[in-house]
Design a protein around this motif. Structure first.
Motif, PDB file in Angstrom:
ATOM      1  N   LYS A  53     -78.463 -21.742  60.798  1.00  0.00           N
ATOM      2  CA  LYS A  53     -78.723 -21.484  62.225  1.00  0.00           C
ATOM      3  C   LYS A  53     -77.917 -22.432  63.118  1.00  0.00           C
ATOM      4  N   GLU A  54     -76.727 -22.823  62.676  1.00  0.00           N
ATOM      5  CA  GLU A  54     -75.928 -23.775  63.454  1.00  0.00           C
ATOM      6  C   GLU A  54     -75.561 -23.236  64.831  1.00  0.00           C
ATOM      7  N   PHE A  55     -75.299 -21.944  64.953  1.00  0.00           N
ATOM      8  CA  PHE A  55     -74.969 -21.340  66.243  1.00  0.00           C
ATOM      9  C   PHE A  55     -76.221 -20.848  66.968  1.00  0.00           C
ATOM     10  N   GLY A  56     -77.087 -20.158  66.228  1.00  0.00           N
ATOM     11  CA  GLY A  56     -78.291 -19.597  66.852  1.00  0.00           C
ATOM     12  C   GLY A  56     -79.376 -20.624  67.087  1.00  0.00           C
ATOM     13  N   VAL A  57     -79.460 -21.638  66.220  1.00  0.00           N
ATOM     14  CA  VAL A  57     -80.426 -22.742  66.268  1.00  0.00           C
ATOM     15  C   VAL A  57     -81.857 -22.260  66.058  1.00  0.00           C
ATOM     16  N   VAL A  58     -82.334 -21.364  66.913  1.00  0.00           N
ATOM     17  CA  VAL A  58     -83.706 -20.887  66.795  1.00  0.00           C
ATOM     18  C   VAL A  58     -83.833 -19.828  65.709  1.00  0.00           C
ATOM     19  N   THR A  59     -82.776 -19.038  65.515  1.00  0.00           N
ATOM     20  CA  THR A  59     -82.687 -18.063  64.426  1.00  0.00           C
ATOM     21  C   THR A  59     -81.205 -17.825  64.159  1.00  0.00           C
ATOM     22  N   SER A  60     -80.884 -17.181  63.075  1.00  0.00           N
ATOM     23  CA  SER A  60     -79.481 -17.028  62.684  1.00  0.00           C
ATOM     24  C   SER A  60     -78.733 -16.095  63.627  1.00  0.00           C
ATOM     25  N   ALA A  61     -77.533 -16.515  64.023  1.00  0.00           N
ATOM     26  CA  ALA A  61     -76.622 -15.670  64.799  1.00  0.00           C
ATOM     27  C   ALA A  61     -75.634 -15.012  63.840  1.00  0.00           C
ATOM     28  N   ALA A  62     -74.859 -14.071  64.352  1.00  0.00           N
ATOM     29  CA  ALA A  62     -73.939 -13.304  63.505  1.00  0.00           C
ATOM     30  C   ALA A  62     -72.921 -14.196  62.806  1.00  0.00           C
ATOM     31  N   GLU A  63     -72.437 -15.235  63.486  1.00  0.00           N
ATOM     32  CA  GLU A  63     -71.410 -16.105  62.917  1.00  0.00           C
ATOM     33  C   GLU A  63     -71.981 -17.215  62.040  1.00  0.00           C
ATOM     34  N   ASP A  64     -73.276 -17.310  61.963  1.00  0.00           N
ATOM     35  CA  ASP A  64     -73.888 -18.368  61.154  1.00  0.00           C
ATOM     36  C   ASP A  64     -73.692 -18.107  59.672  1.00  0.00           C
ATOM     37  N   TRP A  65     -73.686 -19.188  58.911  1.00  0.00           N
ATOM     38  CA  TRP A  65     -73.586 -19.070  57.460  1.00  0.00           C
ATOM     39  C   TRP A  65     -74.861 -18.445  56.914  1.00  0.00           C
ATOM     40  N   SER A  66     -74.720 -17.640  55.869  1.00  0.00           N
ATOM     41  CA  SER A  66     -75.882 -17.007  55.241  1.00  0.00           C
ATOM     42  C   SER A  66     -76.546 -17.979  54.263  1.00  0.00           C
ATOM     43  N   LEU A  67     -77.783 -17.687  53.917  1.00  0.00           N
ATOM     44  CA  LEU A  67     -78.498 -18.533  52.958  1.00  0.00           C
ATOM     45  C   LEU A  67     -77.777 -18.572  51.626  1.00  0.00           C
ATOM     46  N   SER A  68     -77.282 -17.422  51.171  1.00  0.00           N
ATOM     47  CA  SER A  68     -76.613 -17.375  49.878  1.00  0.00           C
ATOM     48  C   SER A  68     -75.339 -18.210  49.870  1.00  0.00           C
ATOM     49  N   SER A  69     -74.679 -18.363  51.017  1.00  0.00           N
ATOM     50  CA  SER A  69     -73.440 -19.154  51.062  1.00  0.00           C
ATOM     51  C   SER A  69     -73.723 -20.652  51.071  1.00  0.00           C
ATOM     52  N   VAL A  70     -74.802 -21.096  51.696  1.00  0.00           N
ATOM     53  CA  VAL A  70     -75.091 -22.541  51.724  1.00  0.00           C
ATOM     54  C   VAL A  70     -75.837 -22.998  50.481  1.00  0.00           C
ATOM     55  N   VAL A  71     -76.587 -22.103  49.848  1.00  0.00           N
ATOM     56  CA  VAL A  71     -77.264 -22.469  48.598  1.00  0.00           C
ATOM     57  C   VAL A  71     -76.243 -22.901  47.546  1.00  0.00           C
ATOM     58  N   TRP A  72     -75.056 -22.296  47.580  1.00  0.00           N
ATOM     59  CA  TRP A  72     -74.044 -22.611  46.579  1.00  0.00           C
ATOM     60  C   TRP A  72     -73.452 -24.006  46.754  1.00  0.00           C
ATOM     61  N   ILE A  73     -73.649 -24.638  47.913  1.00  0.00           N
ATOM     62  CA  ILE A  73     -73.218 -26.031  48.075  1.00  0.00           C
ATOM     63  C   ILE A  73     -73.986 -26.901  47.090  1.00  0.00           C
ATOM     64  N   PHE A  74     -75.281 -26.674  47.015  1.00  0.00           N
ATOM     65  CA  PHE A  74     -76.128 -27.376  46.043  1.00  0.00           C
ATOM     66  C   PHE A  74     -75.650 -27.095  44.621  1.00  0.00           C
ATOM     67  N   SER A  75     -75.301 -25.848  44.354  1.00  0.00           N
ATOM     68  CA  SER A  75     -74.839 -25.468  43.020  1.00  0.00           C
ATOM     69  C   SER A  75     -73.551 -26.184  42.656  1.00  0.00           C
ATOM     70  N   VAL A  76     -72.607 -26.237  43.598  1.00  0.00           N
ATOM     71  CA  VAL A  76     -71.328 -26.910  43.340  1.00  0.00           C
ATOM     72  C   VAL A  76     -71.561 -28.390  43.054  1.00  0.00           C
TER      73      VAL A  76
END
Length: 572
Positions: A53-76
């Motif tokens: 929610k970096e752009f939307g803050v209160v909820t996800s905006a269209a350009e925000d990263w998806s959950l599946s894309s940030v979860v993989w940071i932990f995986s890496v």
């Protein structure tokens, strides 16, 4: 140049040999301190809501990263933990734990700082490079640095020693979770509020929402009351301008990078190694262990260990035990909110979910010490049997509780889920803490640090497999649930809600405009919210992995004497 060489020499193994009267109990605190810092990786899920929610803050905006894309940071990060541990294991035996610990401090602290730059510039690859790659290498080096050292300091209590060595890693989130939550709240800035949805002229283009203003269009997000209540200063349901707030994640990354670096440097300089042939006063190695015939008095060389079936059976055990838990850890806060947030909204709040992440860390840490110490009495093989049998039953109980709570919103099912998952995480942590002693029993202590490092490639594999399975199966469940709900919704109500026809459903899903939550707002009365069942298939898959691990453990036997050092490396 000479000064640099002199400083570097202070890090080497021969410079940190303890004196004859050194108290061995001074070594575990340094190990625990480093592991508490790197163990904060287990609180990664605290960052998920902010990063999505970096752009939307209160909820996800269209350009925000998806959950599946940030979860993989932990995986890496976990992948590079395993890879760096595999490479550094042999290096650790040569240079000693202080040099490895200092290197880990630079990588882990520096990884956070680079990740901070990636978040502030919205460059996801920088977050992957900093936190995932460099930070992951710091995790691996920091993780292996104390293991072989404490095994040599405590040959009389191998299980307890490895429990101490790795206990802090499990407890890292115990401190990291509330610290990250506090800092996120401190640095966050609420976005600009335009008013309730009914008071703003909204249009939908390309799946995105825009507000018609006197000076043009502004991209906006529409937040529900529950979403607005999760802001640092709770707001109102309605329309918020995209890009006007700040989740605070970048500032938190920068702060933690500096703090962790300082603590890890101090701890690394406290490491000491025992003199050659040292053993505890009044202790002599037993001729034969009476409770566990698996313990060998012989040694296996690090390169020879990979040629034994025992190594690969243990690799399978660790990989599947970790896979079953690591995917859940990565999205723990999200999972708690989704399963119980809709059915028990007054109990499963955001703060409750944050506490859930904290308690995972507590039980993870306690399980490391409890199970590792218990293995000194019942044996490592029997301990792993407990993990796989009991774990399978507990994973199967979670879908039952999730399905039951959607039909009967009772706190009983939350208690059942909470208790089952906490026991699971004691065994998850216990598996990590017991495996070094298991390796020492089977392969001896000569190269146990290096062998342990190579075995951690199983953790790297699990770091990919676990999150992949849980996110892939969850995404399938989410899409299926959205389409099922959309088929039940009145097309006119759908168009009034989203300013688009139901034929554009896939486009609206991709833009994060249509979710299960906002479809439930217009679903027919009596429609059961499918959110609580999004993880059922995943839990069945995890239970299946534990069954495979059980049979791998059942096949473990003592190493054939042809692999012993006396046979393969007679000059050692």
């Amino acid at each position: 140049m000479n000064l640099i060489r002199s400083l570097l020499s202070l890090l080497m193994k021969d410079k940190i040999v303890a004196s004859a009267n050194f108290n061995r109990w001074l070594v575990p605190p340094a190990s625990i301190a480093i592991h508490l810092c790197i163990g904060s990786v287990y609180a990664w899920s605290i960052f998920n809501p902010a990063l999505t929610k970096e752009f939307g803050v209160v909820t996800s905006a269209a350009e925000d990263w998806s959950l599946s894309s940030v979860v993989w940071i932990f995986s890496v990060a976990i992948v590079f933990l395993g890879l760096s541990a595999a490479v550094a294991g042999k290096w650790l035996e040569e240079v000693g734990p202080r040099c490895v610990g200092v290197t880990a401090a630079f990588l882990w602290g520096g990884g956070f700082i680079i990740g901070s730059v990636g978040i502030s510039t919205h460059q996801l690859w920088l977050v992957y490079l900093g936190y995932g790659v460099l930070g992951g290498c710091g995790l691996g080096l920091g993780y292996v640095s104390p293991v072989s050292t404490l095994l040599r300091w405590f040959p009389d209590k191998r299980g307890m020693a490895t429990g101490m060595a790795i206990m802090g890693f499990g407890g890292g989130a115990m401190i990291g979770a509330p610290l990250k939550t506090f800092l996120l709240e401190k640095f966050a800035v609420a976005p600009t509020y335009l008013g309730p949805e009914s008071a703003v002229n909204l249009i939908t283009e390309g799946g995105r929402r825009f507000a018609e203003m006197a000076n043009g269009q502004l991209e906006v997000v529409v937040a529900s009351a529950s979403e607005a209540s999760k802001l640092p200063i709770p707001g109102e349901a309605g329309v918020y301008v995209v890009g006007t707030g700040n989740t605070g994640a970048a500032s938190v990354f920068l702060t933690l990078g500096i703090v962790y670096f300082v603590i890890m440097m101090v701890a690394a300089f406290a490491y000491r190694v025992p003199p050659k042939d040292w053993q505890p006063e009044g202790w002599t190695p037993p001729a034969k262990d009476k409770t566990n015939s698996m313990i060998s008095r012989n040694h296996v060389h690090i390169d020879q260990a990979l040629k034994t079936p025992q190594f690969w059976l243990l690799w399978i055990e660790l990989c599947f035990n970790v896979t079953a838990g690591i995917g859940v850890i990565g999205i723990a806060k999200t999972m708690m909110t989704e399963i119980f947030g809709t059915t028990l909204p007054t109990i499963a709040t955001a703060s409750f979910a944050g506490t859930y992440v904290l308690m995972i860390s507590v039980f993870n840490m306690c399980g490391r010490f409890f199970w590792a110490s218990t293995s000194d009495f019942i044996g490592r093989k029997n301990t792993y049997h407990c993990f796989f049998v009991l774990g399978t039953l507990l994973y199967l109980s979670i879908p039952f509780a999730a399905s039951a709570v959607s039909a009967d919103p009772s706190v009983t099912w939350l208690i059942m889920f909470y208790g089952a998952s906490m026991i699971i995480f004691t065994m998850y942590g216990g598996g990590f803490a017991t495996i070094p002693a298991y390796l020492a029993d089977i392969f001896g202590t000569l190269h146990v640090g290096g062998i342990h490092g190579r075995l951690l490639t199983a953790w790297a594999t699990a770091g990919v497999l676990g999150p992949f399975v849980i996110t892939y199966l969850r995404n399938m469940s989410v899409e299926s649930a959205i389409h099922d709900l959309a088929n039940k919704v009145d097309p006119a109500a759908f168009e009034a809600k989203f300013n688009a026809s139901i034929s554009q459903l896939n486009e609206l899903i991709a833009a994060k405009t249509v979710t299960v939550s906002n479809l439930m707002d217009i679903a027919p009365a009596g429609t059961i919210d499918p959110t609580s069942g999004l993880y059922n298939t995943t839990m069945y898959a995890m239970a299946g992995l534990l069954v495979i691990g059980f049979f791998a453990n059942l096949m473990i036997r003592p190493v054939n004497e042809k692999h012993h050092v006396e046979k393969t490396h007679p000059n050692l």
